[in-house]
Design a protein around this motif. Structure first.
Motif, PDB file in Angstrom:
ATOM      1  N   GLY A 190       0.675  -1.350   0.012  1.00  0.00           N
ATOM      2  CA  GLY A 190      -0.131  -0.100  -0.031  1.00  0.00           C
ATOM      3  C   GLY A 190       0.940   1.124  -0.057  1.00  0.00           C
ATOM      4  O   GLY A 190       0.376   2.484  -0.298  1.00  0.00           O
ATOM      5  N   GLU A 191       2.114   0.977   0.448  1.00  0.00           N
ATOM      6  CA  GLU A 191       3.013   2.366   0.391  1.00  0.00           C
ATOM      7  C   GLU A 191       3.467   2.725  -0.903  1.00  0.00           C
ATOM      8  O   GLU A 191       4.376   3.597  -1.202  1.00  0.00           O
ATOM      9  CB  GLU A 191       4.217   2.144   1.485  1.00  0.00           C
ATOM     10  N   LEU A 192       3.470   1.503  -1.926  1.00  0.00           N
ATOM     11  CA  LEU A 192       4.195   1.690  -3.313  1.00  0.00           C
ATOM     12  C   LEU A 192       3.588   3.201  -3.914  1.00  0.00           C
ATOM     13  O   LEU A 192       2.393   3.336  -4.216  1.00  0.00           O
ATOM     14  CB  LEU A 192       3.662   0.816  -4.125  1.00  0.00           C
ATOM     15  N   PRO A 193       4.450   4.047  -4.240  1.00  0.00           N
ATOM     16  CA  PRO A 193       4.072   5.436  -4.996  1.00  0.00           C
ATOM     17  C   PRO A 193       3.254   5.025  -5.972  1.00  0.00           C
ATOM     18  O   PRO A 193       3.485   4.107  -6.888  1.00  0.00           O
ATOM     19  CB  PRO A 193       5.312   6.073  -5.181  1.00  0.00           C
ATOM     20  N   LEU A 194       2.170   5.842  -6.148  1.00  0.00           N
ATOM     21  CA  LEU A 194       1.001   5.754  -7.218  1.00  0.00           C
ATOM     22  C   LEU A 194       1.752   5.810  -8.613  1.00  0.00           C
ATOM     23  O   LEU A 194       1.251   4.901  -9.438  1.00  0.00           O
ATOM     24  CB  LEU A 194      -0.085   6.966  -7.177  1.00  0.00           C
ATOM     25  N   ASP A 195       2.794   6.488  -8.740  1.00  0.00           N
ATOM     26  CA  ASP A 195       3.183   6.696 -10.145  1.00  0.00           C
ATOM     27  C   ASP A 195       3.927   5.430 -10.512  1.00  0.00           C
ATOM     28  O   ASP A 195       4.372   5.058 -11.747  1.00  0.00           O
ATOM     29  CB  ASP A 195       4.154   7.935 -10.363  1.00  0.00           C
ATOM     30  N   LEU A 196       4.650   4.625  -9.504  1.00  0.00           N
ATOM     31  CA  LEU A 196       5.220   3.647  -9.794  1.00  0.00           C
ATOM     32  C   LEU A 196       4.239   2.193 -10.205  1.00  0.00           C
ATOM     33  O   LEU A 196       4.730   1.116 -10.721  1.00  0.00           O
ATOM     34  CB  LEU A 196       6.326   3.251  -8.633  1.00  0.00           C
ATOM     35  N   GLN A 197       3.416   2.342  -9.585  1.00  0.00           N
ATOM     36  CA  GLN A 197       2.078   1.171  -9.651  1.00  0.00           C
ATOM     37  C   GLN A 197       1.856   0.904 -11.388  1.00  0.00           C
ATOM     38  O   GLN A 197       1.941  -0.541 -11.409  1.00  0.00           O
ATOM     39  CB  GLN A 197       0.697   1.773  -9.032  1.00  0.00           C
ATOM     40  N   PRO A 198       1.651   1.696 -12.197  1.00  0.00           N
ATOM     41  CA  PRO A 198       1.571   1.078 -13.549  1.00  0.00           C
ATOM     42  C   PRO A 198       2.726   0.241 -14.120  1.00  0.00           C
ATOM     43  O   PRO A 198       2.497  -0.794 -14.865  1.00  0.00           O
ATOM     44  CB  PRO A 198       1.363   2.413 -14.632  1.00  0.00           C
ATOM     45  N   LYS A 199       3.852   0.791 -13.697  1.00  0.00           N
ATOM     46  CA  LYS A 199       5.013   0.174 -14.038  1.00  0.00           C
ATOM     47  C   LYS A 199       5.224  -1.127 -13.436  1.00  0.00           C
ATOM     48  O   LYS A 199       5.714  -2.390 -14.230  1.00  0.00           O
ATOM     49  CB  LYS A 199       6.211   0.963 -13.567  1.00  0.00           C
ATOM     50  N   LEU A 200       4.667  -1.388 -12.171  1.00  0.00           N
ATOM     51  CA  LEU A 200       4.890  -2.783 -11.560  1.00  0.00           C
ATOM     52  C   LEU A 200       3.886  -3.616 -12.224  1.00  0.00           C
ATOM     53  O   LEU A 200       4.178  -4.915 -12.525  1.00  0.00           O
ATOM     54  CB  LEU A 200       4.533  -2.598  -9.973  1.00  0.00           C
ATOM     55  N   LEU A 201       2.648  -3.130 -12.569  1.00  0.00           N
ATOM     56  CA  LEU A 201       1.640  -3.901 -13.134  1.00  0.00           C
ATOM     57  C   LEU A 201       2.023  -4.344 -14.477  1.00  0.00           C
ATOM     58  O   LEU A 201       2.177  -5.553 -14.772  1.00  0.00           O
ATOM     59  CB  LEU A 201       0.360  -2.984 -13.283  1.00  0.00           C
ATOM     60  N   ARG A 202       3.005  -3.556 -15.151  1.00  0.00           N
ATOM     61  CA  ARG A 202       3.593  -4.244 -16.320  1.00  0.00           C
ATOM     62  C   ARG A 202       4.646  -5.206 -16.199  1.00  0.00           C
ATOM     63  O   ARG A 202       4.370  -6.175 -16.960  1.00  0.00           O
ATOM     64  CB  ARG A 202       4.219  -2.803 -17.253  1.00  0.00           C
ATOM     65  N   VAL A 203       5.071  -5.057 -15.229  1.00  0.00           N
ATOM     66  CA  VAL A 203       6.353  -6.369 -14.921  1.00  0.00           C
ATOM     67  C   VAL A 203       5.565  -7.358 -14.652  1.00  0.00           C
ATOM     68  O   VAL A 203       5.813  -8.317 -15.092  1.00  0.00           O
ATOM     69  CB  VAL A 203       6.961  -5.932 -13.823  1.00  0.00           C
ATOM     70  N   LEU A 204       4.405  -7.291 -13.860  1.00  0.00           N
ATOM     71  CA  LEU A 204       3.658  -8.549 -13.514  1.00  0.00           C
ATOM     72  C   LEU A 204       3.047  -9.052 -14.562  1.00  0.00           C
ATOM     73  O   LEU A 204       2.942 -10.534 -14.645  1.00  0.00           O
ATOM     74  CB  LEU A 204       2.627  -8.193 -12.412  1.00  0.00           C
ATOM     75  N   GLU A 205       2.373  -8.357 -15.540  1.00  0.00           N
ATOM     76  CA  GLU A 205       1.633  -8.812 -16.672  1.00  0.00           C
ATOM     77  C   GLU A 205       2.358  -9.554 -17.804  1.00  0.00           C
ATOM     78  O   GLU A 205       2.281 -10.718 -18.264  1.00  0.00           O
ATOM     79  CB  GLU A 205       0.864  -7.751 -17.082  1.00  0.00           C
ATOM     80  N   ARG A 206       3.614  -8.656 -18.039  1.00  0.00           N
ATOM     81  CA  ARG A 206       4.659  -9.131 -19.070  1.00  0.00           C
ATOM     82  C   ARG A 206       5.670 -10.174 -18.731  1.00  0.00           C
ATOM     83  O   ARG A 206       6.372 -10.868 -19.442  1.00  0.00           O
ATOM     84  CB  ARG A 206       5.112  -8.086 -19.999  1.00  0.00           C
ATOM     85  N   GLY A 207       6.088 -10.045 -17.408  1.00  0.00           N
ATOM     86  CA  GLY A 207       7.372 -10.853 -16.910  1.00  0.00           C
ATOM     87  C   GLY A 207       8.555  -9.977 -17.480  1.00  0.00           C
ATOM     88  O   GLY A 207       9.609 -10.862 -17.863  1.00  0.00           O
TER      89      GLY A 207
END
Ligand SMILES: Nc1ncnc2c1ncn2[C@@H]1O[C@H](COP(=O)(O)OP(=O)(O)OP(=O)(O)O)[C@@H](O)[C@H]1O
Length: 466
Positions: A242-259
């Motif tokens: 929950g502490e992950l900065p909002l602007d980093l969240q889409p980047k994390l999502l991309r890594v999780l989706e694409r590996g």
């Protein structure tokens, strides 16, 4: 609900199962969705939530007078507790606005223009593990043994098949759960990497998570793989998600989706990673999604299997059994017989509130074992904080000299950190400012807050993630 039998209290049954409330039905008796019946499974100890947000258990999208996360129903020994979760238009029972009310079966309550009726509450028998631990996580109460059964089933699945989100207050053992799942997976021989998102400085977050190439910050800076690359073929535990900065969240999502990872300053270079990600949080992610502070696509990407850890207060006599276990472990490591707790000390452990949960208990027991000269540990050796009466006496007498040195130190540290937090306020960046004033680094500061049991309240009060 039957009067003689409360919905949430576990009824020991023997034979590896126990009975508890397992499912409720809510009927929409008036409003845009009138006639609809919603059946909601009840997870161990978890409230159900209703509102317009898609993260809710009861999604009421058609009524625009309802807030994102509007109300909760929590099943306690006293009955079903209906709570207003800070909604705009309130929760009404018999046309009286309530913040919290205990409701009976068949009660109708209103949220927005929708009236809901609690029409059924069914009990189920859930399996219990025969074991008293999962990895290093120990527990004996039915809630923990149900959890171990769940964890054993999760651990038996192929690790990449299941996303896991672990929730629970600070110090309840979230990291131990993640570690236990990793150790039992086919990835056990590969790295287990932990990233505590609450200790990552905002400006370095992307570089830490995704890594950076040569010369990213200064000309001479060497390259550094991010946590995904470090955990390649193994497990990455993202603590305090929950502490992950909002602007980093889409980047994390991309890594999780694409590996795939693209390092901070290497825009055109893509690196494949094979990582199992286990996330944990003690924040209310549903509320954060509803408030726009956490992305809903990321929430659903990490949600998967929800493992909710009960607080130590909810684990009955486990507090004493854990204390005994910590004492035995200390005795063993020192090669001496373990110290014993007196009956009064056991009662005091049961009565304490434990805001820092098992971490705090462990610290209290380890301090007591080290500082108590004799073979037994009594109430005063635990330094659990004075009873109200003792507190009053102390105010009358010389306040500091009535405390032992170690007790005074802990008390002083708590007061110091509280004053510090009052001084800096709770605006964005407060952790960094407070740590700087205290002359500490950020992660040391956060650790100290956790050790003193102040972290959770501080984070709840703070707008640091806003
Ligand atoms: N059930 C348990 N049995 C034994 N030790 C435990 C248990 N739960 C927690 N601990 C101990 O308490 C401490 C805190 O545990 P852990 O770091 O897993 O908690 P956490 O929920 O991840 O905390 P935080 O949210 O603050 O990161 C550790 O020393 C851990 O070994």
């Amino acid at each position: 609900m039957e009067e003689d039998d409360t919905p949430t209290r576990a009824v020991a049954r023997g034979g590896g199962g126990y009975e508890r409330l397992g499912r409720i039905s809510l009927k929409v008796v008036r409003g845009p969705a009138a006639g609809r019946v919603v059946q909601v499974p009840i997870s161990r100890g978890q409230p159900i939530r209703g509102g317009r947000s898609e993260t809710c258990d009861v999604v009421l999208r058609d009524d625009d007078q309802i807030s994102g996360v509007h109300f909760s129903l929590h099943f306690e020994p006293a009955g079903a507790v209906l709570r207003d979760l800070g909604s705009t238009n309130g929760v009404y029972v018999h046309e009286v606005r309530v913040r919290e009310a205990i409701i009976e079966l068949d009660t109708v309550f209103r949220v927005g223009e929708t009236e809901l009726q609690l029409t059924a509450a069914e009990r189920v028998v859930v399996p219990l593990s025969a074991k008293d631990h999962f990895g290093e996580l120990y527990g004996w109460c039915p809630e923990m043994r149900e959890l171990f059964d769940e964890l054993e089933r999760v651990a038996a699945m192929p690790s990449s098949a299941l996303r896991v989100l672990i929730t629970g207050e600070t110090g309840t053992g979230k990291e131990l759960v993640a570690r236990g799942l990793h150790d039992r997976s086919e990835r056990a021989q590969q790295p287990f990497v932990v990233l505590d998102c609450s200790t990552v400085p905002r400006e370095l977050a992307e570089a830490i998570v995704l890594g950076y190439g040569r010369g990213a910050f200064t000309h001479a800076a060497p390259e550094q793989p991010g946590v995904f690359e470090q955990a390649h073929r193994g497990t990455l535990f993202l603590d305090e998600l929950g502490e992950l900065p909002l602007d980093l969240q889409p980047k994390l999502l991309r890594v999780l989706e694409r590996g795939e990872v693209t390092r901070f300053n290497e825009r055109n270079k893509v690196r494949k990673v094979d990582v199992r990600v286990i996330c944990a949080t003690n924040r209310d992610l549903q509320q954060m999604v509803s408030d726009g502070r956490f992305r809903s696509d990321l929430y659903f990407r990490v949600y998967g299997k929800h493992i909710a850890l009960p607080s130590l207060r909810e684990r009955g006599d486990d507090v004493v059994l854990l204390a005994d276990r910590f004492l035995r472990a200390m005795g063993q490591s020192l090669g001496v017989p373990p110290k014993q707790l007196t009956a009064a000390a056991r009662d005091a452990l049961r009565a304490a509130q434990w805001p820092g949960n098992v971490r705090q208990l462990k610290l209290v027991i380890e301090c007591a074992a080290q500082l108590t000269p004799g073979p037994t540990i009594d109430v005063r050796d635990l330094h659990l904080g004075p009873s109200e009466a003792a507190r009053r006496d102390r105010l009358d007498a010389s306040p500091l000299l009535s405390l032992r040195w170690d007790e005074a130190q802990v008390g002083f540290q708590r007061e110091y950190f509280k004053a510090l937090m009052q001084r800096v306020g709770t605006r964005r960046g407060w952790i960094n400012r407070a740590a700087e004033l205290a002359g500490m680094d950020r992660s040391g500061f956060v650790k100290a807050l956790k050790r003193l049991g102040l972290y959770r309240n501080a984070m709840e009060d703070a707008a640091d993630d806003a």
